[in-house]
Design an enzyme around this catalytic site. Structure first.
Site, PDB file in Angstrom:
ATOM      1  N   GLU A 169      77.695  32.122  -9.302  1.00  0.00           N
ATOM      2  CA  GLU A 169      77.750  32.009  -7.847  1.00  0.00           C
ATOM      3  C   GLU A 169      77.731  33.383  -7.198  1.00  0.00           C
ATOM      4  O   GLU A 169      77.118  33.582  -6.136  1.00  0.00           O
ATOM      5  CB  GLU A 169      79.005  31.236  -7.435  1.00  0.00           C
ATOM      6  N   GLU A 170      78.409  34.325  -7.835  1.00  0.00           N
ATOM      7  CA  GLU A 170      78.513  35.658  -7.260  1.00  0.00           C
ATOM      8  C   GLU A 170      77.176  36.399  -7.217  1.00  0.00           C
ATOM      9  O   GLU A 170      77.050  37.424  -6.555  1.00  0.00           O
ATOM     10  CB  GLU A 170      79.544  36.487  -8.041  1.00  0.00           C
TER      11      GLU A 170
END
Length: 437
Positions: A169-170
């Site tokens: 996600e990052e």
């Protein structure tokens, strides 16, 4: 929270007043009548225990749990093992990003209408700078404990429940985007709602609710209103977490968020407490986002709001089927590094064979659960392994529900829970256990 995009939304959730099946207290080994309850309280102690494990994983792996690093894969293994033991059907979905293999953990709770799915998710990866305990161990731990509570309560929702822990996600919602893009048009249409939880334990917290879908939003806001907690619409992380690809695909979304690096105003401090003029999470994307970077009250409130949403959104006005339960509440001492002990339950009045999803709810108090081997013994002596021993399983107690395919077994007769402690220096006892047909 996504580095590429900055703030976070809190995930997921599901809705409120649906029902969990629990058994009435009766003499040991006798059948119980089923009752229904609203969403159970989520133990913040258990949620924090998951955070402690994630912190330990980061500490042992260069201080982070980032995509492509050993700490992320260890986090995946921890979550998946918990879900497998609780009876979920888990899938490890792989993808490639930045030259490394990424992983999504998808967990389906058996049962419910698979044409109507309620889904909750949270990203499991951290940035490389730190362990990522608020961002986003908090959302990951909360939905993990909610999923385990679904299992331990024997909840049988009308709709199908699915939980997800996203990778990368990052780096820009890579894992969740991969998942959504892998779905057929028909399977996208089966998801009635996706709930996202990204940062729900910020140390200087606010209470922010996604306003993307009116029905989901109302479930969350009504719960907080009933608790006397004011909320605001989430804007800091709007579109910048794993709900975004679901929203882009036309799937209804909702979620919770407690704030990242935006600054808390004077009005917000007056409403929620905390310190004005400081960030909701001053350790956002930093090495200090550790297990001490959590506000327990916010974590507790948001975890309970998640469960309420899941129970509400996955149920209907009618009581879901609960089956017939049999329970033994007599304590049985487990000898330290000794022979196996057994606790019996006599089942009567059930027609035919046991089900393919026989629910075995176990409550064992023990100081080191890794020492324990647990089996279910059918009336004909057949054994079903529920849990093996593991030197790496350092938690205490076994409080969970296993699902066993016992469809070849005659239901009526004496079933036994067999427990053996296979290593020295730890003690415990069988507190209770229950079979639900």
């Amino acid at each position: 929270m996504s580095s590429a995009l900055q703030a976070r939304l809190l995930t997921a959730a599901l809705s409120a007043a649906a029902l969990a099946a629990v058994a009435l207290a009766v003499p040991a080994g006798q059948a119980t009548a089923a009752q229904t309850l609203a969403a159970p309280d989520i133990s913040v102690t258990n949620v924090k225990a998951h955070l402690t494990q994630l912190q330990s994983i980061a500490t042992a792996n260069s201080g982070n749990r980032a995509h492509g690093r050993a700490g992320y894969k260890a986090s995946v293994d921890y979550v998946k093992a918990k879900l497998d033991a609780a009876g979920f059907t888990t899938t490890l979905q792989t993808f490639t990003s930045s030259g490394s293999t990424g992983y999504n953990v998808i967990a389906d709770w058996p049962g419910g209408d698979t044409d109507n799915v309620i889904m909750a998710g949270a990203h499991l990866d951290s940035v490389t700078a730190g362990p990522g305990i608020n961002d986003n161990g908090s959302g990951s731990a909360a939905i993990l404990e909610t999923a385990l509570t679904v299992a331990s309560s024997g909840y049988q929702p009308t709709k199908h429940l699915r939980f997800a822990w996203w990778g990368a996600e990052e780096l820009g919602m890579i894992g969740s985007t991969y998942y959504v893009n892998s779905l057929s048009t028909a399977n996208k249409a089966k998801i009635d709602g996706y709930l996202n939880f990204d940062m729900i334990g910020s140390p200087n917290p606010g209470y922010f609710v996604y306003d993307d879908d009116a029905t989901i939003e109302a479930v969350f806001k009504d719960w907080f209103t009933a608790k006397g907690i004011a909320t605001e619409i989430e804007t800091e992380g709007d579109g910048r977490s794993d709900h975004a690809p679901f929203d882009d695909a036309g799937i209804p979304i909702g979620g919770l968020f407690s704030g990242a690096d935006y600054i808390k105003t004077t009005a917000q401090a007056a409403k929620w407490g905390g310190t004005s003029g400081k960030a909701f999470d001053a350790c956002y994307h930093a090495s200090c986002d550790t297990a001490s970077n959590i506000n327990d009250t916010a974590l507790d409130n948001n975890s309970d709001a998640i469960a309420n949403a899941i129970w509400t959104l996955s149920g209907t006005a009618t009581t879901p089927p609960t089956g017939t339960s049999f329970e033994n509440t007599t304590d049985v001492t487990i000898g330290d590094n000794s022979t196996a002990v057994e606790s019996p339950i006599t089942v009567t009045g059930v027609t035919g064979n046991a089900p393919a999803a026989l629910a075995v709810a176990v409550d064992i108090k023990h100081t080191w659960r890794g020492d324990l081997v647990i089996d279910l013994v059918a009336p004909d002596g057949s054994t079903y392994r529920l849990k093996s021993s593991s030197s790496s399983d350092s938690a205490d107690n076994v409080i969970t529900t296993y699902t066993v395919n016992a469809s070849t077994e005659t239901a009526n007769g004496t079933w036994k829970l067999r427990v053996q402690d296979v290593a020295a220096q730890d003690t415990g006892y069988i507190d209770s256990w229950k079979l639900t047909f």
